[in-house]
Design an enzyme around this catalytic site. Sequence first.
Site, PDB file in Angstrom:
ATOM      1  N   TYR A  44       0.832  -1.219   0.000  1.00  0.00           N
ATOM      2  CA  TYR A  44       0.000   0.000   0.000  1.00  0.00           C
ATOM      3  C   TYR A  44       0.856   1.253   0.000  1.00  0.00           C
ATOM      4  CZ  TYR A  44      -4.456  -2.329   0.160  1.00  0.00           C
ATOM      5  OH  TYR A  44      -5.559  -3.080  -0.209  1.00  0.00           O
ATOM      6  N   GLN A  50     -15.438   2.671  -7.736  1.00  0.00           N
ATOM      7  CA  GLN A  50     -14.776   1.564  -7.057  1.00  0.00           C
ATOM      8  C   GLN A  50     -13.337   1.980  -6.717  1.00  0.00           C
ATOM      9  OE1 GLN A  50     -15.533  -2.380  -9.243  1.00  0.00           O
ATOM     10  NE2 GLN A  50     -16.244  -0.834 -10.701  1.00  0.00           N
ATOM     11  N   VAL A 104     -10.022   3.813  -5.265  1.00  0.00           N
ATOM     12  CA  VAL A 104      -9.618   4.276  -3.921  1.00  0.00           C
ATOM     13  C   VAL A 104      -8.583   5.385  -4.051  1.00  0.00           C
ATOM     14  CG1 VAL A 104     -10.100   2.026  -2.861  1.00  0.00           C
ATOM     15  CG2 VAL A 104      -7.806   2.484  -3.770  1.00  0.00           C
ATOM     16  N   HIS A 139     -15.333   1.514  -2.203  1.00  0.00           N
ATOM     17  CA  HIS A 139     -14.267   0.686  -1.632  1.00  0.00           C
ATOM     18  C   HIS A 139     -13.308   1.493  -0.769  1.00  0.00           C
ATOM     19  CE1 HIS A 139     -15.044  -2.279  -5.167  1.00  0.00           C
ATOM     20  NE2 HIS A 139     -15.918  -2.397  -4.202  1.00  0.00           N
ATOM     21  N   CYS A 191     -10.343   0.204  17.522  1.00  0.00           N
ATOM     22  CA  CYS A 191     -11.427   1.151  17.873  1.00  0.00           C
ATOM     23  C   CYS A 191     -11.938   1.803  16.588  1.00  0.00           C
ATOM     24  CB  CYS A 191     -10.897   2.205  18.866  1.00  0.00           C
ATOM     25  SG  CYS A 191      -9.834   3.439  18.125  1.00  0.00           S
ATOM     26  N   ASN A 236     -15.514   2.063 -22.609  1.00  0.00           N
ATOM     27  CA  ASN A 236     -14.434   1.128 -22.268  1.00  0.00           C
ATOM     28  C   ASN A 236     -13.836   0.642 -23.588  1.00  0.00           C
ATOM     29  OD1 ASN A 236     -12.882  -1.141 -21.425  1.00  0.00           O
ATOM     30  ND2 ASN A 236     -14.216  -1.391 -19.627  1.00  0.00           N
TER      31      ASN A 236
HETATM   32  C1  BV8 Z   1     -17.950  -8.933  -0.647  1.00  0.00           C
HETATM   33  C2  BV8 Z   1     -10.099  -1.842  -2.674  1.00  0.00           C
HETATM   34  C3  BV8 Z   1     -18.668 -10.559   0.818  1.00  0.00           C
HETATM   35  C4  BV8 Z   1      -8.837  -2.444  -2.173  1.00  0.00           C
HETATM   36  C5  BV8 Z   1     -11.141  -3.585  -4.038  1.00  0.00           C
HETATM   37  C6  BV8 Z   1     -17.468 -15.079  -7.053  1.00  0.00           C
HETATM   38  C7  BV8 Z   1     -18.514 -14.443  -7.731  1.00  0.00           C
HETATM   39  C8  BV8 Z   1     -18.965 -13.177  -7.317  1.00  0.00           C
HETATM   40  C9  BV8 Z   1     -18.348 -12.517  -6.233  1.00  0.00           C
HETATM   41  C10 BV8 Z   1     -17.310 -13.182  -5.598  1.00  0.00           C
HETATM   42  C11 BV8 Z   1     -16.865 -14.436  -5.992  1.00  0.00           C
HETATM   43  N1  BV8 Z   1     -15.825 -14.785  -5.171  1.00  0.00           N
HETATM   44  C12 BV8 Z   1     -15.606 -13.789  -4.281  1.00  0.00           C
HETATM   45  C13 BV8 Z   1     -16.520 -12.830  -4.509  1.00  0.00           C
HETATM   46  C14 BV8 Z   1     -16.675 -11.615  -3.779  1.00  0.00           C
HETATM   47  C15 BV8 Z   1     -15.629 -10.602  -4.223  1.00  0.00           C
HETATM   48  C16 BV8 Z   1     -15.509 -10.503  -5.731  1.00  0.00           C
HETATM   49  O1  BV8 Z   1     -16.324  -9.888  -6.391  1.00  0.00           O
HETATM   50  N2  BV8 Z   1     -14.441 -11.148  -6.261  1.00  0.00           N
HETATM   51  C17 BV8 Z   1     -14.205 -11.114  -7.688  1.00  0.00           C
HETATM   52  C18 BV8 Z   1     -12.687 -11.088  -7.936  1.00  0.00           C
HETATM   53  C19 BV8 Z   1     -14.845 -12.344  -8.319  1.00  0.00           C
HETATM   54  N3  BV8 Z   1     -16.109  -9.333  -3.730  1.00  0.00           N
HETATM   55  C20 BV8 Z   1     -15.788  -8.971  -2.482  1.00  0.00           C
HETATM   56  O2  BV8 Z   1     -15.069  -9.613  -1.751  1.00  0.00           O
HETATM   57  C21 BV8 Z   1     -16.453  -7.693  -1.996  1.00  0.00           C
HETATM   58  N4  BV8 Z   1     -17.050  -7.970  -0.742  1.00  0.00           N
HETATM   59  O3  BV8 Z   1     -18.502  -9.462  -1.571  1.00  0.00           O
HETATM   60  O4  BV8 Z   1     -18.118  -9.277   0.634  1.00  0.00           O
HETATM   61  C22 BV8 Z   1     -19.554 -10.382   1.961  1.00  0.00           C
HETATM   62  C23 BV8 Z   1     -20.921 -10.323   1.721  1.00  0.00           C
HETATM   63  C24 BV8 Z   1     -21.733 -10.185   2.807  1.00  0.00           C
HETATM   64  C25 BV8 Z   1     -21.185 -10.064   4.086  1.00  0.00           C
HETATM   65  C26 BV8 Z   1     -19.809 -10.091   4.281  1.00  0.00           C
HETATM   66  C27 BV8 Z   1     -18.971 -10.235   3.210  1.00  0.00           C
HETATM   67  C28 BV8 Z   1     -15.404  -6.592  -1.767  1.00  0.00           C
HETATM   68  C29 BV8 Z   1     -14.764  -6.238  -3.081  1.00  0.00           C
HETATM   69  C30 BV8 Z   1     -13.900  -5.011  -2.876  1.00  0.00           C
HETATM   70  C31 BV8 Z   1     -12.453  -5.405  -3.024  1.00  0.00           C
HETATM   71  N5  BV8 Z   1     -11.626  -4.175  -2.983  1.00  0.00           N
HETATM   72  N6  BV8 Z   1     -10.431  -2.449  -3.969  1.00  0.00           N
HETATM   73  C32 BV8 Z   1      -7.628  -1.945  -2.930  1.00  0.00           C
HETATM   74  O5  BV8 Z   1      -7.755  -1.312  -4.005  1.00  0.00           O
HETATM   75  O6  BV8 Z   1      -6.524  -2.207  -2.437  1.00  0.00           O
HETATM   76  S1  BV8 Z   1     -11.449  -4.248  -5.541  1.00  0.00           S
HETATM   77  C33 BV8 Z   1     -10.575  -3.432  -6.729  1.00  0.00           C
HETATM   78  O7  BV8 Z   1     -10.625  -4.234  -7.884  1.00  0.00           O
HETATM   79  C34 BV8 Z   1     -11.191  -2.124  -7.165  1.00  0.00           C
HETATM   80  O8  BV8 Z   1     -11.710  -1.383  -6.119  1.00  0.00           O
HETATM   81  C35 BV8 Z   1     -12.228  -2.536  -8.182  1.00  0.00           C
HETATM   82  O9  BV8 Z   1     -13.457  -2.808  -7.566  1.00  0.00           O
HETATM   83  C36 BV8 Z   1     -11.647  -3.820  -8.676  1.00  0.00           C
HETATM   84  C37 BV8 Z   1     -10.978  -3.590 -10.006  1.00  0.00           C
HETATM   85  O10 BV8 Z   1     -11.976  -3.531 -10.904  1.00  0.00           O
HETATM   86  P1  BV8 Z   1     -11.998  -2.324 -11.952  1.00  0.00           P
HETATM   87  O11 BV8 Z   1     -12.084  -1.032 -11.225  1.00  0.00           O
HETATM   88  O12 BV8 Z   1     -13.071  -2.665 -12.903  1.00  0.00           O
HETATM   89  O13 BV8 Z   1     -10.568  -2.316 -12.661  1.00  0.00           O
HETATM   90  P2  BV8 Z   1      -9.981  -3.410 -13.670  1.00  0.00           P
HETATM   91  O14 BV8 Z   1      -8.506  -3.203 -13.723  1.00  0.00           O
HETATM   92  O15 BV8 Z   1     -10.525  -4.755 -13.307  1.00  0.00           O
HETATM   93  O16 BV8 Z   1     -10.622  -3.018 -15.079  1.00  0.00           O
HETATM   94  C38 BV8 Z   1     -10.250  -1.795 -15.693  1.00  0.00           C
HETATM   95  C39 BV8 Z   1     -11.182  -1.602 -16.865  1.00  0.00           C
HETATM   96  O17 BV8 Z   1     -10.890  -0.346 -17.432  1.00  0.00           O
HETATM   97  C40 BV8 Z   1     -11.001  -2.646 -17.942  1.00  0.00           C
HETATM   98  O18 BV8 Z   1     -12.268  -3.067 -18.413  1.00  0.00           O
HETATM   99  C41 BV8 Z   1     -10.260  -1.888 -19.058  1.00  0.00           C
HETATM  100  O19 BV8 Z   1     -10.649  -2.324 -20.349  1.00  0.00           O
HETATM  101  C42 BV8 Z   1     -10.735  -0.485 -18.832  1.00  0.00           C
HETATM  102  N7  BV8 Z   1      -9.797   0.562 -19.248  1.00  0.00           N
HETATM  103  C43 BV8 Z   1      -8.439   0.515 -19.311  1.00  0.00           C
HETATM  104  N8  BV8 Z   1      -7.953   1.723 -19.718  1.00  0.00           N
HETATM  105  C44 BV8 Z   1      -9.047   2.542 -19.889  1.00  0.00           C
HETATM  106  C45 BV8 Z   1     -10.212   1.808 -19.589  1.00  0.00           C
HETATM  107  N9  BV8 Z   1     -11.443   2.338 -19.671  1.00  0.00           N
HETATM  108  C46 BV8 Z   1     -11.543   3.631 -20.054  1.00  0.00           C
HETATM  109  N10 BV8 Z   1     -10.478   4.403 -20.351  1.00  0.00           N
HETATM  110  C47 BV8 Z   1      -9.222   3.892 -20.281  1.00  0.00           C
HETATM  111  N11 BV8 Z   1      -8.155   4.657 -20.589  1.00  0.00           N
HETATM  112 ZN    ZN Z   2      -7.690   2.618  18.010  1.00  0.00          ZN
END
Ligand code: BV8
Ligand code: ZN
Length: 255
Positions: free
Chosen positions: A65, A100, A102, A130, A141, A228
């Site tokens: 981080y 999404q 951060v 997120h 805390c 996209n």
């Molecule tokens: C939850 C913060 C459970 C941290 C992030 C199976 C099926 C469904 C869901 C799940 C599963 N297995 C596990 C899960 C749940 C999981 C999930 O979805 N996993 C995925 C991998 C399958 N989700 C979670 O765990 C979430 N919590 O479900 O909790 C629960 C439920 C009830 C009670 C208790 C618990 C929490 C998810 C949050 C994780 N944290 N970030 C950090 O950053 O350090 S995720 C992180 O990755 C981002 O925040 C973002 O969300 C994600 C990345 O995705 P994108 O933003 O879309 O970026 P990416 O690189 O993937 O894509 C970029 C796009 O831009 C591409 O399409 C590209 O073509 C395009 N692009 C590129 N250049 C350009 C462009 N577009 C325009 N212009 C350009 N120039």
């Molecule tokens: Zn504390």
Amino acid sequence: MVLESARALLLAARRIAVLTGAGVSAESGVPTFRGAGGLWKGFRAEDLATPGAFARDPRAVWEWYAWRRTLIDACRPNAAHEALARLALDRAGAVTIITQNVDGLHGAAAHAAATERAAESMSAMPLELHGSIFELRCTRCDWVAEHRSSIDASSDATLPRCARCGARARPGVVWFGESLDERRLAAAREACATADVALVVGTSGVVHPAAGLALVAALAGGAVIEVNPDETPLSHAAAVVIRASAAATLPALLA
Ligand code: BV8
Ligand code: ZN
């Protein structure tokens, strides 16, 4: 042509939900997660952005981080962030920006646009589903603080601590397996359920529950516009697809 039809939908829309992912910050120099390489310093988010990784090796997670914070701190909002901030200020109350990301770049663009107009920035501030990489949270805390200076992750002794109770501090972001802030998620869902248009920019649409928000809008009768360069699982729900980058598209789309 697609830009014209997207512009017509946006001009006619009373309520607009904007959904952004890492792609909207790509042209600011912030690496995406699943783009070329899709790695951050050789690590997959799914491996380090988890409570388990932090419990096992807090120093390694903080090192990752610290590296991302330094990289992101040197990045500035791009033309896409700026165009979205201006739209939200010009149509105050009609536009909800949900991200999404951060990286804080939507917030920085909101402040810049508000200063430009000597206006309030509130209506252009994003719902950060997120959290923020520049926020610290206590693991014990409810202490939370904005923290932008560099983090020394060279030893356990120098890792960030809670200023109130001294317990270990963590990044103020939502990790995989952690649930999102219920209020933010409910506000985002409400904005999508009542939107005439959902403008989806730069997300691969694979991380839930954020990825499901575009479908909430579509199922409620909203028109989805996807900006996209690549196809995503959300493309099939889009009324209009603009296969181009955010910074090249949004200024013309939203002018
Ligand atoms: C939850 C913060 C459970 C941290 C992030 C199976 C099926 C469904 C869901 C799940 C599963 N297995 C596990 C899960 C749940 C999981 C999930 O979805 N996993 C995925 C991998 C399958 N989700 C979670 O765990 C979430 N919590 O479900 O909790 C629960 C439920 C009830 C009670 C208790 C618990 C929490 C998810 C949050 C994780 N944290 N970030 C950090 O950053 O350090 S995720 C992180 O990755 C981002 O925040 C973002 O969300 C994600 C990345 O995705 P994108 O933003 O879309 O970026 P990416 O690189 O993937 O894509 C970029 C796009 O831009 C591409 O399409 C590209 O073509 C395009 N692009 C590129 N250049 C350009 C462009 N577009 C325009 N212009 C350009 N120039
Ligand atoms: Zn504390």
